[in-house]
Design a protein around this motif. Sequence first.
Motif, PDB file in Angstrom:
ATOM      1  N   LEU A  93       3.067  -1.556  -7.362  1.00 13.91           N
ATOM      2  CA  LEU A  93       3.381  -0.260  -7.987  1.00 13.91           C
ATOM      3  C   LEU A  93       2.203   0.198  -8.838  1.00 13.91           C
ATOM      4  CD1 LEU A  93       7.107  -0.818  -9.137  1.00 13.91           C
ATOM      5  CD2 LEU A  93       6.315   0.629  -7.241  1.00 13.91           C
ATOM      6  N   ASP A  94       1.649  -0.733  -9.602  1.00 12.41           N
ATOM      7  CA  ASP A  94       0.543  -0.366 -10.490  1.00 12.41           C
ATOM      8  C   ASP A  94      -0.702   0.020  -9.690  1.00 12.41           C
ATOM      9  OD1 ASP A  94      -0.583  -0.102 -13.149  1.00 12.41           O
ATOM     10  OD2 ASP A  94      -1.810  -1.841 -12.605  1.00 12.41           O
ATOM     11  N   ALA A  95      -0.955  -0.722  -8.615  1.00 10.08           N
ATOM     12  CA  ALA A  95      -2.166  -0.448  -7.829  1.00 10.08           C
ATOM     13  C   ALA A  95      -2.087   0.906  -7.140  1.00 10.08           C
ATOM     14  CB  ALA A  95      -2.364  -1.561  -6.789  1.00 10.08           C
ATOM     15  N   ASN A  96      -0.866   1.370  -6.825  1.00  7.50           N
ATOM     16  CA  ASN A  96      -0.704   2.614  -6.061  1.00  7.50           C
ATOM     17  C   ASN A  96      -0.098   3.737  -6.883  1.00  7.50           C
ATOM     18  OD1 ASN A  96      -1.467   1.653  -3.248  1.00  7.50           O
ATOM     19  ND2 ASN A  96       0.079   0.139  -3.840  1.00  7.50           N
ATOM     20  N   LYS A  97      -0.175   3.622  -8.197  1.00  8.15           N
ATOM     21  CA  LYS A  97       0.568   4.574  -9.029  1.00  8.15           C
ATOM     22  C   LYS A  97       0.062   6.011  -8.903  1.00  8.15           C
ATOM     23  CE  LYS A  97      -2.079   3.327 -13.113  1.00  8.15           C
ATOM     24  NZ  LYS A  97      -2.121   2.407 -14.234  1.00  8.15           N
ATOM     25  N   ALA A  98      -1.155   6.189  -8.356  1.00 11.39           N
ATOM     26  CA  ALA A  98      -1.672   7.549  -8.195  1.00 11.39           C
ATOM     27  C   ALA A  98      -1.033   8.234  -6.996  1.00 11.39           C
ATOM     28  CB  ALA A  98      -3.195   7.524  -8.053  1.00 11.39           C
ATOM     29  N   ASP A  99      -0.470   7.460  -6.099  1.00 13.40           N
ATOM     30  CA  ASP A  99       0.167   8.036  -4.923  1.00 13.40           C
ATOM     31  C   ASP A  99       1.439   8.763  -5.336  1.00 13.40           C
ATOM     32  OD1 ASP A  99       0.736   8.191  -1.970  1.00 13.40           O
ATOM     33  OD2 ASP A  99       2.508   7.080  -2.681  1.00 13.40           O
ATOM     34  N   TRP A 100       1.696   9.917  -4.688  1.00 18.41           N
ATOM     35  CA  TRP A 100       2.848  10.733  -5.103  1.00 18.41           C
ATOM     36  C   TRP A 100       4.165   9.968  -4.991  1.00 18.41           C
ATOM     37  CZ3 TRP A 100       7.188  11.983  -2.319  1.00 18.41           C
ATOM     38  CH2 TRP A 100       7.174  11.698  -0.950  1.00 18.41           C
ATOM     39  N   LEU A 101       4.312   9.189  -3.889  1.00 13.99           N
ATOM     40  CA  LEU A 101       5.584   8.510  -3.669  1.00 13.99           C
ATOM     41  C   LEU A 101       5.772   7.365  -4.662  1.00 13.99           C
ATOM     42  CD1 LEU A 101       8.204   7.896  -2.185  1.00 13.99           C
ATOM     43  CD2 LEU A 101       6.875   6.629  -0.472  1.00 13.99           C
ATOM     44  N   VAL A 102       4.708   6.585  -4.846  1.00 11.24           N
ATOM     45  CA  VAL A 102       4.825   5.461  -5.790  1.00 11.24           C
ATOM     46  C   VAL A 102       5.091   5.995  -7.195  1.00 11.24           C
ATOM     47  CG1 VAL A 102       3.621   3.492  -6.796  1.00 11.24           C
ATOM     48  CG2 VAL A 102       3.423   3.966  -4.339  1.00 11.24           C
ATOM     49  N   ARG A 103       4.461   7.135  -7.486  1.00 14.67           N
ATOM     50  CA  ARG A 103       4.740   7.773  -8.769  1.00 14.67           C
ATOM     51  C   ARG A 103       6.223   8.107  -8.892  1.00 14.67           C
ATOM     52  NH1 ARG A 103       1.301  13.098  -9.958  1.00 14.67           N
ATOM     53  NH2 ARG A 103       2.770  14.054  -8.517  1.00 14.67           N
ATOM     54  N   GLU A 104       6.814   8.604  -7.822  1.00 15.32           N
ATOM     55  CA  GLU A 104       8.250   8.917  -7.847  1.00 15.32           C
ATOM     56  C   GLU A 104       9.096   7.653  -7.988  1.00 15.32           C
ATOM     57  OE1 GLU A 104       9.648  11.620  -8.445  1.00 15.32           O
ATOM     58  OE2 GLU A 104       7.736  12.670  -8.292  1.00 15.32           O
ATOM     59  N   ILE A 105       8.645   6.593  -7.316  1.00 20.10           N
ATOM     60  CA  ILE A 105       9.411   5.338  -7.390  1.00 20.10           C
ATOM     61  C   ILE A 105       9.419   4.824  -8.830  1.00 20.10           C
ATOM     62  CG2 ILE A 105       9.466   2.932  -6.630  1.00 20.10           C
ATOM     63  CD1 ILE A 105       8.269   3.912  -3.939  1.00 20.10           C
ATOM     64  N   ILE A 106       8.233   4.822  -9.446  1.00 17.39           N
ATOM     65  CA  ILE A 106       8.138   4.376 -10.846  1.00 17.39           C
ATOM     66  C   ILE A 106       9.001   5.280 -11.725  1.00 17.39           C
ATOM     67  CG2 ILE A 106       6.566   4.145 -12.822  1.00 17.39           C
ATOM     68  CD1 ILE A 106       4.358   3.400 -10.759  1.00 17.39           C
ATOM     69  N   SER A 107       8.927   6.573 -11.412  1.00 17.75           N
ATOM     70  CA  SER A 107       9.692   7.536 -12.188  1.00 17.75           C
ATOM     71  C   SER A 107      11.199   7.300 -12.030  1.00 17.75           C
ATOM     72  CB  SER A 107       9.297   8.932 -11.696  1.00 17.75           C
ATOM     73  OG  SER A 107       9.831   9.899 -12.502  1.00 17.75           O
ATOM     74  N   GLY A 108      11.600   6.944 -10.831  1.00 17.87           N
ATOM     75  CA  GLY A 108      13.015   6.649 -10.595  1.00 17.87           C
ATOM     76  C   GLY A 108      13.472   5.443 -11.401  1.00 17.87           C
ATOM     77  N   ILE A 109      12.630   4.423 -11.450  1.00 21.51           N
ATOM     78  CA  ILE A 109      12.960   3.239 -12.250  1.00 21.51           C
ATOM     79  C   ILE A 109      13.041   3.633 -13.728  1.00 21.51           C
ATOM     80  CG2 ILE A 109      12.167   0.955 -12.976  1.00 21.51           C
ATOM     81  CD1 ILE A 109      10.771   0.715 -10.214  1.00 21.51           C
ATOM     82  N   ARG A 110      12.075   4.446 -14.132  1.00 18.52           N
ATOM     83  CA  ARG A 110      12.055   4.858 -15.545  1.00 18.52           C
ATOM     84  C   ARG A 110      13.342   5.575 -15.918  1.00 18.52           C
ATOM     85  NH1 ARG A 110       7.797   8.297 -15.500  1.00 18.52           N
ATOM     86  NH2 ARG A 110       9.131  10.128 -15.360  1.00 18.52           N
ATOM     87  N   ARG A 111      13.804   6.464 -15.049  1.00 18.42           N
ATOM     88  CA  ARG A 111      15.011   7.228 -15.373  1.00 18.42           C
ATOM     89  C   ARG A 111      16.264   6.351 -15.334  1.00 18.42           C
ATOM     90  NH1 ARG A 111      15.280  10.730 -11.393  1.00 18.42           N
ATOM     91  NH2 ARG A 111      13.282  10.107 -10.506  1.00 18.42           N
ATOM     92  N   THR A 112      16.248   5.369 -14.430  1.00 18.87           N
ATOM     93  CA  THR A 112      17.401   4.453 -14.406  1.00 18.87           C
ATOM     94  C   THR A 112      17.450   3.622 -15.683  1.00 18.87           C
ATOM     95  OG1 THR A 112      17.331   4.369 -12.011  1.00 18.87           O
ATOM     96  CG2 THR A 112      18.484   2.576 -13.118  1.00 18.87           C
ATOM     97  N   LEU A 113      16.290   3.173 -16.129  1.00 15.23           N
ATOM     98  CA  LEU A 113      16.255   2.397 -17.373  1.00 15.23           C
ATOM     99  C   LEU A 113      16.697   3.253 -18.558  1.00 15.23           C
ATOM    100  CD1 LEU A 113      12.947   0.435 -16.714  1.00 15.23           C
ATOM    101  CD2 LEU A 113      15.229  -0.574 -16.961  1.00 15.23           C
ATOM    102  N   LYS A 114      16.298   4.529 -18.531  1.00 18.23           N
ATOM    103  CA  LYS A 114      16.782   5.421 -19.590  1.00 18.23           C
ATOM    104  C   LYS A 114      18.297   5.554 -19.523  1.00 18.23           C
ATOM    105  CE  LYS A 114      12.893   8.607 -20.252  1.00 18.23           C
ATOM    106  NZ  LYS A 114      12.513  10.041 -20.197  1.00 18.23           N
TER     107      LYS A 114
ATOM    108  N   THR B   7       0.853  -1.194   0.000  1.00 21.83           N
ATOM    109  CA  THR B   7       0.000   0.000   0.000  1.00 21.83           C
ATOM    110  C   THR B   7       0.885   1.238   0.000  1.00 21.83           C
ATOM    111  OG1 THR B   7      -0.045   0.234   2.403  1.00 21.83           O
ATOM    112  CG2 THR B   7      -1.699  -1.236   1.407  1.00 21.83           C
ATOM    113  N   ALA B   8       0.261   2.372  -0.306  1.00 21.89           N
ATOM    114  CA  ALA B   8       1.005   3.630  -0.326  1.00 21.89           C
ATOM    115  C   ALA B   8       1.595   3.909   1.050  1.00 21.89           C
ATOM    116  CB  ALA B   8       0.085   4.778  -0.754  1.00 21.89           C
ATOM    117  N   ALA B   9       0.818   3.645   2.096  1.00 22.72           N
ATOM    118  CA  ALA B   9       1.308   3.908   3.446  1.00 22.72           C
ATOM    119  C   ALA B   9       2.518   3.032   3.757  1.00 22.72           C
ATOM    120  CB  ALA B   9       0.189   3.664   4.465  1.00 22.72           C
ATOM    121  N   GLN B  10       2.456   1.804   3.292  1.00 22.30           N
ATOM    122  CA  GLN B  10       3.595   0.904   3.529  1.00 22.30           C
ATOM    123  C   GLN B  10       4.833   1.351   2.756  1.00 22.30           C
ATOM    124  OE1 GLN B  10       1.972  -2.869   2.415  1.00 22.30           O
ATOM    125  NE2 GLN B  10       0.734  -3.075   4.288  1.00 22.30           N
TER     126      GLN B  10
END
Lengths: 475, 550
Positions: free
Chosen positions: B346-367, B291-294
């Motif tokens: 990640l997909d279930a919580n992607k609207a959360d600001w932090l999870v969004r940042e986590i996904i974004s961090g992965i995206r930038r690392t892959l780039k 969860t986002a809180a977790q």
Amino acid sequence: MISAEKIPNNVDLAGNKKLQRALEHWQPAYLDWWRDMGPPGFQDSHQVYLRTATSVDAAGWAHFDYVRLPEYRWGIFLAEPTPDRRIGFGDFKGQPVWQEVPGEFRNQLRRLIVIQGDTEPASVEQQRSLGAHCPSLYDLRNLFQVNVEEGRHLWAMVYLLHSHFGRDGREEAEALLERRSGNDDTPRMLEAFNEPIDTWLDFFAFTMFTDRDGKSQLLSLSESSLDPLARTTKFMLTEEAHHMFVGESGIARILERTCQLLRESGFSGDVRKHGGIDLPLIQKFVNFWFSQSLDLHGSEVSSNAAAYFSNGLKGRAEEDKFDDDHILAGNMYVLDLMDDSGLIIREEVPMRNALNEVLRDWYVGDCQAGVDRWNKRVLEAHGMSERITLPSRRFNRKVGVYADKHFDPFGNHLSTEDWERRKYEWLPSPDDKRYLHSIQATPVYQPGQFANYIAPPQRGINRQPIDFEYVRTEQ
Amino acid sequence: MTFETSPDQYKHWKLTVDGNVATLAMDVREDAGLRPNDYKLKLNSYDLGVDIELADVLQRLRFEHPEVHSVVLTSLKPRIFCAGANIFMLGTSSHAFKVNFCKFTNETRLGMEDMSAHSGIKFMAAVNGICAGGGYELALACDEILLVDDGSASVGLPETPLLGVLPGTGGLTRVVDKRKVRRDLADDFSTLVEGVRGKRAVDGRFVDAVYPTSKFQDAVARRALELAAMSDRPKSGPGITLGPLSPAIAGDTIAYKYVTGSIDRLKRTCELTISAPGGSEDPPLREMPTTAAQFLAAGDQSWAVRAFRELDDALLRLRLNEPEIGTIILRATGDPAAVLAVDASLDANKADWLVREIISGIRRTLKRVDLTSRSFFALIEPGNAFAGTLFELALAADRVYMIDHPDEANTVQLSVMNGGAYPMSNDLTRLQVRFLGEPDSVGKALTHDGPFDASAALAAGLVFSAPDDIDWDDEVRMAIEARAAFSPDALTGMEANLRFAGPETMETKIFGRLTAWQNWIFQRPNAVGERGALMTYGREGRPTFDFKRT
């Protein structure tokens, strides 16, 4: 079933899962190919007195017995390893030789092996009609010995492909069985291997000259930094020597018979009237097969040759006999080239680029020695003034700087018109071929009997008598 | 050379947060360059060390400061905003270092634009003094540029007239592509040593607005609040703290918690392995929150945060410290089901600001993988964890080899995260780029039921080659040896050409032109020859050019 019993070898076939797996697929395909493209009519009902290599030591590589051709035990042999062998030439000189193919040279090595491998089944295909026109059982047996050994040489190259080149290697090994000499759609890779060899004079000239190119190539590959390739080709050379013996002695026996016929006719008659082969005709076959085999050595100036040498893949024949640094980084070679106006000019080219020509030098020398033996032992011995000669290197070339230009056998430049008008003075004409077909129309299958155009050999195979039944027909 | 830093170590930047607005002020210490004996960082000029701090602070703004909704980028130096990359630093650096430096600074600036587009953090450059070259490029990376109108403050790209090189961080591209300056005005602008100021700067769209000194601070503050108001980030914290990664380095190996790297100098390869979550003794909900809180509670210890920070750090070290290590062999190990579980969270919580940042961090690392000029070979063997997000690493590789094993299970699997979470620089997913000529294959792969074994993966076009167990060792060895033998320059160019099929974006243009033009110019005698512009600058007067156009 793949077994070390059926496939004599010294490569631990029994313990090599990779090789077993590859051969399980390839071996049946090979036998199918042999039945399809090997000597027709001599597959199941004939026993041939053949030499089979069962090991690489002196006792094992010359084991003689009767065998049906498809049951011949094609084996896989590498010459014994040289302890601490080092790379003998090129940019890696002095480093330990490679037991594995370096990834960097995988494609180059595969290409070298495939080109060499392709010639082996090709020659079997080229020669398949000869059995029906043989001059004797002795010669028939020699033909089949050459054929099965070319087959074994294919096995040798396939062993390398299977052991060291993964899936690509297996696919190339399959393709070696799929190409067909002279086939318009799937021809053999080198042009000289797409011409049928349908007269015995062609066969002897081929084994004298083209198999000697095989020897050049095998000698240079036996220098290779890839140790399994070096050891494989080194062992192949022992067999290749027999092929050249067949060619050289075959033509010597024809020369012998021709001299006899000339002598019998008082040196005045036309030997063709007596069913013999006249000296000018023999010279034409020397001209043809020698020039064809020169082409097999490649272009005079070659970046491939330079790369093969630099990378240590292919050395010079008998590399250690060269008195230089074996690196050849700054050495030059003086080459006869042609300028635009057709004038021959001398030019210095980097030695590494000229290595095809260096190998050709070795080859020409080796051929000349054979020709000298014919002249001395036969023509001179019979008191003849004629001599067999090698034509100029420029004559009848299809590869390299002299391709698309015309020269007579003495190296004189000819116009296209002159060439067209005179070429059958120097090369076999359709009439010449017709004549040869006519004298070999009836095969000679009686032990000890020989066609009229060829003398018997001086001795038999493996100390057997000349009238030994070298090929036995089963009832 | 390490890329890790933290606010208590910053030498060149001051971050202050006031409500939802952060002010990031540049105050470069002249004597604190990476090679202080070779150059002084005068006039807020920067070197890699300055930029590493900038990258770090941006990363922390994302994760540690959810309350920050807009960022004002400004200078603490009087009458100077930023003079750009330090010229003496460039003049005394190797070509490879310059290229790496430019690549990193580009990634950082594109990261700012990524924050604006995806994270709800807008940037404003408050240009309170001279802003030249890389300084203006930094401003161009912001959403808006406000320039003080004091008669001397200017923006400019003096590289061509002054140094005989090009702006190295996308300046020319952004002027016409992002700010849509007319080409003749841009051409004029790019040949002016002194840049433009005042009304002319606004009229040409080089800046958004100018204000006299007396009104500048108010205008900046007002506009920063307006930009902040557009954000969807939380009104207040807390965020998560990004702690040090502290890898264990021994000889030629580096070991993080989830990522290990091992260099073979003879073969010029690095085996880079990333492990799936679940292998450690961490509490499952800390390693794999659901969860986002977790995720918030797990901080920087959740696998999705930590593993990709580690991978990012490893890539940066390889790029800068190991120029001769040309081939990177990627492996993913562990339980693929755990990776797929993370993907689901990640997909279930992607609207959360932090999870969004986590996904974004992965995206930038892959780039970062896409943009790394090394050959990547992914090896998929039994025990692999190439599933979902980790399969994206295989898709980023130049070649993927998957063993077709008769006895041992060896599969890969896709997840929803392969369908759009991690677009490349060209805004397409790696699957879309891979299947540009067969778009149906993307959907087929994504809707495939369950895992792919090697032959299915080969048939689906997801892997390059699937040798069996007998062929595997030789096949892979020879492929890697063959790669290592090619010209490194040709490979860099070849890979960059092949990796980014499909449409151009501003991002692909920036990197493409950096690779092609800037790097070429950097190598030419007109720049770096004895009398080249970069070498004579500030020392020996006029450069001497070879005037032949190429």
